[in-house]
Design a protein around this motif. Structure first.
Motif, PDB file in Angstrom:
ATOM      1  N   GLU A  71       0.301  -1.194   0.058  1.00 13.33           N
ATOM      2  CA  GLU A  71      -0.153   0.294  -0.001  1.00 13.33           C
ATOM      3  C   GLU A  71       0.690   1.941  -0.081  1.00 13.33           C
ATOM      4  OE1 GLU A  71      -0.578   0.319   4.605  1.00 13.33           O
ATOM      5  OE2 GLU A  71      -1.882  -0.860   3.581  1.00 13.33           O
ATOM      6  N   VAL A  72       2.315   1.277  -0.723  1.00 16.63           N
ATOM      7  CA  VAL A  72       3.030   2.587  -0.553  1.00 16.63           C
ATOM      8  C   VAL A  72       2.898   2.992  -1.024  1.00 16.63           C
ATOM      9  CG1 VAL A  72       5.720   2.800  -0.104  1.00 16.63           C
ATOM     10  CG2 VAL A  72       4.416   0.850   1.062  1.00 16.63           C
ATOM     11  N   GLY A  73       2.851   2.507  -2.722  1.00 20.81           N
ATOM     12  CA  GLY A  73       2.324   4.003  -4.267  1.00 20.81           C
ATOM     13  C   GLY A  73       3.238   3.810  -4.944  1.00 20.81           C
ATOM     14  N   VAL A  74       4.394   3.583  -4.076  1.00 22.73           N
ATOM     15  CA  VAL A  74       5.910   3.681  -4.821  1.00 22.73           C
ATOM     16  C   VAL A  74       5.372   3.045  -6.167  1.00 22.73           C
ATOM     17  CG1 VAL A  74       8.222   2.974  -5.084  1.00 22.73           C
ATOM     18  CG2 VAL A  74       7.333   4.030  -2.898  1.00 22.73           C
ATOM     19  N   HIS A  75       5.536   3.349  -7.050  1.00 21.14           N
ATOM     20  CA  HIS A  75       5.963   2.706  -8.833  1.00 21.14           C
ATOM     21  C   HIS A  75       6.488   1.929  -9.357  1.00 21.14           C
ATOM     22  CE1 HIS A  75       2.189   5.433  -8.836  1.00 21.14           C
ATOM     23  NE2 HIS A  75       2.515   6.448  -8.720  1.00 21.14           N
TER      24      HIS A  75
END
Length: 140
Positions: A71-75
């Motif tokens: 769920e971090v959102g690092v692509h």
């Protein structure tokens, strides 16, 4: 050079300043949108990963923890490195390069990250506000 100026004088409609085009291009591509609250963004998640690591993590360990968390959102790894570099510039984390060998050259390895005092205070403040529901998810 004088030929260019002569051409510009003859065709005034084509002589728009370059800065206007650059400003238009830079504004068109960047929308200042925020799809998450302050405590739910990728930078806050990366600060928590660095804070909660048992020892000072390197780039690989931070990225693996970010992917495992989900769920971090690092692509991508490059996106994470850009975020870490930005956080280093605003004094949230410190980065230590790999050690030098006996020959004076860098030993193969990756940077190690640790929170600064300012970064620890920042993430503690965000977590306290999240617990009190002061910073919630932004409604779309």
């Amino acid at each position: 050079m004088s030929a260019i100026l002569a051409l510009l004088k003859r065709c005034p409609s084509r002589a728009t300043p370059l800065t206007a085009h650059v400003a238009q291009w830079s504004r068109a591509g960047s929308h200042n949108t925020n799809h998450y609250g302050v405590g739910e963004g990728p930078a806050a998640h990366l600060l928590r990963i660095i804070r909660d690591a048992p020892e000072t993590p390197n780039v690989t360990q931070v990225y693996e923890a970010a992917v495992a968390k989900g769920e971090v959102g690092v692509h991508s790894r490059t996106h994470m490195k850009k975020l870490l570099n930005w956080m280093r510039k605003i004094n949230r984390i410190t980065s230590v390069p790999p050690k030098r060998g006996p020959s004076g050259l860098m030993v193969r390895g990756s940077f190690v990250f640790a929170l600064t005092k300012q970064g620890a205070e920042h993430i503690a403040k965000i977590d306290a506000a999240m617990e009190n529901n002061e910073l919630g998810r932004v409604k779309r």
